[in-house]
Design a protein around this motif. Structure first.
Motif, PDB file in Angstrom:
ATOM      1  N   TRP A  66       0.849  -1.195   0.000  1.00 46.46           N
ATOM      2  CA  TRP A  66       0.000   0.000   0.000  1.00 46.46           C
ATOM      3  C   TRP A  66       0.885   1.246   0.000  1.00 46.46           C
ATOM      4  CZ3 TRP A  66      -4.726  -0.426   3.844  1.00 46.46           C
ATOM      5  CH2 TRP A  66      -5.465  -1.571   3.543  1.00 46.46           C
ATOM      6  N   PRO A  67       1.339   1.714  -1.148  1.00 49.70           N
ATOM      7  CA  PRO A  67       2.139   2.947  -1.185  1.00 49.70           C
ATOM      8  C   PRO A  67       1.257   4.172  -1.032  1.00 49.70           C
ATOM      9  CG  PRO A  67       1.802   2.129  -3.414  1.00 49.70           C
ATOM     10  CD  PRO A  67       1.176   1.111  -2.495  1.00 49.70           C
ATOM     11  N   GLY A  68       1.840   5.237  -0.497  1.00 47.82           N
ATOM     12  CA  GLY A  68       1.100   6.483  -0.342  1.00 47.82           C
ATOM     13  C   GLY A  68       0.018   6.429   0.713  1.00 47.82           C
ATOM     14  N   VAL A  69       0.150   5.515   1.657  1.00 49.67           N
ATOM     15  CA  VAL A  69      -0.848   5.342   2.724  1.00 49.67           C
ATOM     16  C   VAL A  69      -0.175   5.609   4.065  1.00 49.67           C
ATOM     17  CG1 VAL A  69      -2.411   3.732   3.870  1.00 49.67           C
ATOM     18  CG2 VAL A  69      -2.172   3.677   1.374  1.00 49.67           C
ATOM     19  N   THR A  70      -0.846   6.369   4.913  1.00 55.93           N
ATOM     20  CA  THR A  70      -0.296   6.752   6.214  1.00 55.93           C
ATOM     21  C   THR A  70      -1.072   6.093   7.343  1.00 55.93           C
ATOM     22  OG1 THR A  70       0.399   8.897   5.347  1.00 55.93           O
ATOM     23  CG2 THR A  70       0.233   8.696   7.738  1.00 55.93           C
ATOM     24  N   ALA A  71      -0.352   5.527   8.311  1.00 61.73           N
ATOM     25  CA  ALA A  71      -0.983   5.000   9.518  1.00 61.73           C
ATOM     26  C   ALA A  71      -1.365   6.168  10.422  1.00 61.73           C
ATOM     27  CB  ALA A  71      -0.045   4.051  10.241  1.00 61.73           C
ATOM     28  N   LYS A  72      -2.581   6.164  10.923  1.00 63.07           N
ATOM     29  CA  LYS A  72      -3.103   7.272  11.731  1.00 63.07           C
ATOM     30  C   LYS A  72      -3.212   6.926  13.205  1.00 63.07           C
ATOM     31  CE  LYS A  72      -6.787   9.170  10.078  1.00 63.07           C
ATOM     32  NZ  LYS A  72      -8.144   9.258   9.489  1.00 63.07           N
ATOM     33  N   ALA A  73      -3.512   5.677  13.507  1.00 56.91           N
ATOM     34  CA  ALA A  73      -3.705   5.284  14.902  1.00 56.91           C
ATOM     35  C   ALA A  73      -3.635   3.766  14.998  1.00 56.91           C
ATOM     36  CB  ALA A  73      -5.039   5.794  15.439  1.00 56.91           C
ATOM     37  N   LEU A  74      -3.490   3.298  16.250  1.00 56.89           N
ATOM     38  CA  LEU A  74      -3.405   1.860  16.505  1.00 56.89           C
ATOM     39  C   LEU A  74      -4.255   1.514  17.717  1.00 56.89           C
ATOM     40  CD1 LEU A  74      -2.022  -0.946  16.077  1.00 56.89           C
ATOM     41  CD2 LEU A  74      -0.252  -0.166  17.670  1.00 56.89           C
ATOM     42  N   ARG A  75      -5.051   0.479  17.548  1.00 54.23           N
ATOM     43  CA  ARG A  75      -5.706  -0.133  18.690  1.00 54.23           C
ATOM     44  C   ARG A  75      -5.543  -1.636  18.557  1.00 54.23           C
ATOM     45  NH1 ARG A  75     -10.187   1.374  15.403  1.00 54.23           N
ATOM     46  NH2 ARG A  75     -11.658  -0.372  15.045  1.00 54.23           N
ATOM     47  N   ASP A  76      -5.842  -2.354  19.595  1.00 55.00           N
ATOM     48  CA  ASP A  76      -5.547  -3.777  19.625  1.00 55.00           C
ATOM     49  C   ASP A  76      -6.148  -4.486  18.411  1.00 55.00           C
ATOM     50  OD1 ASP A  76      -4.574  -6.159  20.493  1.00 55.00           O
ATOM     51  OD2 ASP A  76      -6.182  -6.556  21.928  1.00 55.00           O
ATOM     52  N   GLY A  77      -5.283  -4.999  17.548  1.00 53.60           N
ATOM     53  CA  GLY A  77      -5.736  -5.767  16.398  1.00 53.60           C
ATOM     54  C   GLY A  77      -6.108  -4.970  15.174  1.00 53.60           C
ATOM     55  N   VAL A  78      -5.999  -3.638  15.241  1.00 53.07           N
ATOM     56  CA  VAL A  78      -6.445  -2.806  14.118  1.00 53.07           C
ATOM     57  C   VAL A  78      -5.488  -1.622  13.931  1.00 53.07           C
ATOM     58  CG1 VAL A  78      -8.271  -1.343  13.171  1.00 53.07           C
ATOM     59  CG2 VAL A  78      -8.862  -3.415  14.449  1.00 53.07           C
ATOM     60  N   VAL A  79      -5.060  -1.411  12.694  1.00 59.76           N
ATOM     61  CA  VAL A  79      -4.328  -0.206  12.319  1.00 59.76           C
ATOM     62  C   VAL A  79      -5.276   0.696  11.543  1.00 59.76           C
ATOM     63  CG1 VAL A  79      -2.397   0.747  10.996  1.00 59.76           C
ATOM     64  CG2 VAL A  79      -2.134  -1.443  12.171  1.00 59.76           C
ATOM     65  N   GLU A  80      -5.424   1.922  12.007  1.00 59.17           N
ATOM     66  CA  GLU A  80      -6.238   2.895  11.288  1.00 59.17           C
ATOM     67  C   GLU A  80      -5.342   3.655  10.316  1.00 59.17           C
ATOM     68  OE1 GLU A  80      -8.449   5.413  13.905  1.00 59.17           O
ATOM     69  OE2 GLU A  80      -9.002   3.750  15.246  1.00 59.17           O
ATOM     70  N   THR A  81      -5.743   3.685   9.054  1.00 60.99           N
ATOM     71  CA  THR A  81      -4.937   4.329   8.023  1.00 60.99           C
ATOM     72  C   THR A  81      -5.762   5.351   7.253  1.00 60.99           C
ATOM     73  OG1 THR A  81      -5.421   2.940   6.092  1.00 60.99           O
ATOM     74  CG2 THR A  81      -3.886   2.043   7.722  1.00 60.99           C
ATOM     75  N   THR A  82      -5.089   6.089   6.385  1.00 60.86           N
ATOM     76  CA  THR A  82      -5.792   7.059   5.532  1.00 60.86           C
ATOM     77  C   THR A  82      -6.664   6.360   4.500  1.00 60.86           C
ATOM     78  OG1 THR A  82      -3.770   7.143   4.180  1.00 60.86           O
ATOM     79  CG2 THR A  82      -4.109   8.911   5.788  1.00 60.86           C
ATOM     80  N   GLU A  83      -6.538   5.045   4.371  1.00 63.97           N
ATOM     81  CA  GLU A  83      -7.380   4.269   3.462  1.00 63.97           C
ATOM     82  C   GLU A  83      -8.338   3.358   4.212  1.00 63.97           C
ATOM     83  OE1 GLU A  83      -7.562   4.499   0.105  1.00 63.97           O
ATOM     84  OE2 GLU A  83      -6.232   6.240   0.342  1.00 63.97           O
ATOM     85  N   GLY A  84      -8.542   3.642   5.499  1.00 66.89           N
ATOM     86  CA  GLY A  84      -9.478   2.852   6.281  1.00 66.89           C
ATOM     87  C   GLY A  84      -8.792   1.956   7.294  1.00 66.89           C
ATOM     88  N   GLU A  85      -9.563   1.123   7.963  1.00 67.46           N
ATOM     89  CA  GLU A  85      -9.037   0.251   9.004  1.00 67.46           C
ATOM     90  C   GLU A  85      -8.499  -1.044   8.415  1.00 67.46           C
ATOM     91  OE1 GLU A  85     -12.059  -0.357  11.909  1.00 67.46           O
ATOM     92  OE2 GLU A  85     -11.882   1.678  12.730  1.00 67.46           O
ATOM     93  N   LEU A  86      -7.435  -1.547   9.057  1.00 66.93           N
ATOM     94  CA  LEU A  86      -6.797  -2.771   8.603  1.00 66.93           C
ATOM     95  C   LEU A  86      -6.529  -3.647   9.810  1.00 66.93           C
ATOM     96  CD1 LEU A  86      -5.492  -4.271   6.174  1.00 66.93           C
ATOM     97  CD2 LEU A  86      -3.357  -3.099   6.743  1.00 66.93           C
TER      98      LEU A  86
END
Length: 387
Positions: free
Chosen positions: A71-91
């Motif tokens: 995923w190029p050009g994507v920024t991680a915004k936050a982290l919670r247990d089991g989930v990375v929040e990114t500029t392209e949604g949750e992962l």
């Protein structure tokens, strides 16, 4: 474990992907990169790329063959247990590698200031280093010295502004830094000088004075890129706190590279090392740990710099030393060794003496003691100083 997410697509990130696959992980891997480039090495940016000897430094890694969802050009915004929040949604993830690196520190002011951290930074700055351009470099550390080298070679009028008493004083101390001062011949080197702000047309100094410049480059260090983790249930202190296995305080989460502050068994303290060698070596341990294997990260940190026609190499952790021993005269090839109280070698700095570096690094790793009287003779190999 079915899905590993790697946040950060620099060298540490892509090597983590390779290490996972090499250890047999067959699940899904997602690699998130803030830049739109594919992974590349950073050291050449202030060396070959800035000097015009290369246009890129891409890592020779086949992400398609590694079956990575990049995923190029994507920024991680936050982290919670089991989930990375990114500029392209949750992962969602089962395992996470934090490899977000570090970001340059900038100075106040409304004037344009360049930093040197990304490939785009290097190419943009290179285009500005033209004959006759007035270039102000803020900071005479590793990056500042390498930028000044490139600017002088390009025919620029160079001023280097350093807050400390000597070049490299923050990195290796004023005594050794002073040995490099003569390398700045033809450069306006201003020591013990603080910058108030970067303004249009140059740099304003604390206490008055102004340095005119067409180009201002700020090279005063970096900070770990961990702001996106501020609200996570994660131990942060000068980076992401990790143990000797590179485990963080969250389950199934490891940290590597510039952002990781790991526990060093060798030096008995927490280290955060912002150098290529760490990004290269740590992922093997991080991948093993993530997959439930037993592995310890305990390297002898290593770094090199090419500046003003000299190869400067460093290995170890000199704050663990108590005494500095010089080898060779300042006018020639020389090195310096930091000895601990029991005469074990804590670190070595070598200028155009690669053999001292190679032997010194092995001695630090082995924990050998040295004979200080033999050590001062530059004609005696370091390995022959072991007692």
């Amino acid at each position: 474990m079915n899905h590993v997410v790697v946040v950060g697509a620099g060298l540490a990130g892509v090597r983590s992907v390779e290490a996972l696959r090499a250890r047999g992980f067959a699940g899904r891997i997602t690699l998130i990169g803030q830049e739109r480039h594919r992974p590349y090495d950073r050291p050449p940016l202030s060396k070959a790329v800035l000097l015009g000897d290369a246009d890129s430094s891409f890592v020779d890694s086949d992400l398609v063959a590694l079956e990575v969802d990049f995923w190029p050009g994507v920024t991680a915004k936050a982290l919670r247990d089991g989930v990375v929040e990114t500029t392209e949604g949750e992962l969602g993830y089962d395992g996470l590698v934090i490899a977000t690196g570090a970001e340059p520190i900038t100075l106040p002011g409304d004037g344009p200031q360049h930093v040197l951290r990304t490939l785009d930074d290097s190419l943009e700055l290179r285009a500005l280093l033209v004959p006759g351009a007035r270039v102000a470099v803020i900071g005479a550390g590793w990056i500042g010295a390498e930028v000044a080298t490139a600017a002088r070679r390009s025919g620029c009028e160079v001023t280097v502004i350093e807050a400390g008493p000597a070049p490299l004083s923050h990195a290796v101390g004023a005594e050794l830094g002073a040995r490099t001062q003569s390398w700045y011949d033809g450069i306006d080197l201003r020591l013990d000088t603080m910058v108030a702000s970067v303004d249009e047309g140059g740099v304003a100094l604390v206490g008055g004075g102004f340095v005119d410049a067409h180009v201002v480059v700020t090279g005063i260090g970096v900070r770990p890129a961990v702001e996106w983790l501020a609200d996570a249930d994660l131990d942060l202190h000068n980076g992401v706190v990790a143990d000797e296995h590179l485990r963080t305080s969250l389950p199934n989460v490891v940290a590597v590279g510039d952002c990781a502050a790991w526990w060093s068994r060798r030096f008995g303290r927490r280290l955060r090392v912002e150098h290529w060698d760490t990004a290269l070596g740590a992922p093997e341990v991080a991948a093993a740990t993530l997959l439930g294997e037993e592995a310890v990260y305990d390297p002898v940190p290593y770094f090199w710099s090419e500046q003003f026609g000299h190869m400067v190499q460093y290995a170890g952790h000199h704050p663990a030393g108590e005494r500095l021993v010089h080898r060779g005269e300042v006018t020639g090839k020389w090195s310096a060794c930091w000895l601990a109280a029991d005469d074990t070698l804590a670190a070595v700095l070598a200028v155009d003496r690669p053999r001292d570096l190679v032997q010194g690094r092995r001695i630090v790793e082995a924990g050998h003691r040295l004979d200080p009287e033999r050590l001062v003779d530059p004609d005696v190999p370091l390995r022959d100083c072991v007692v």
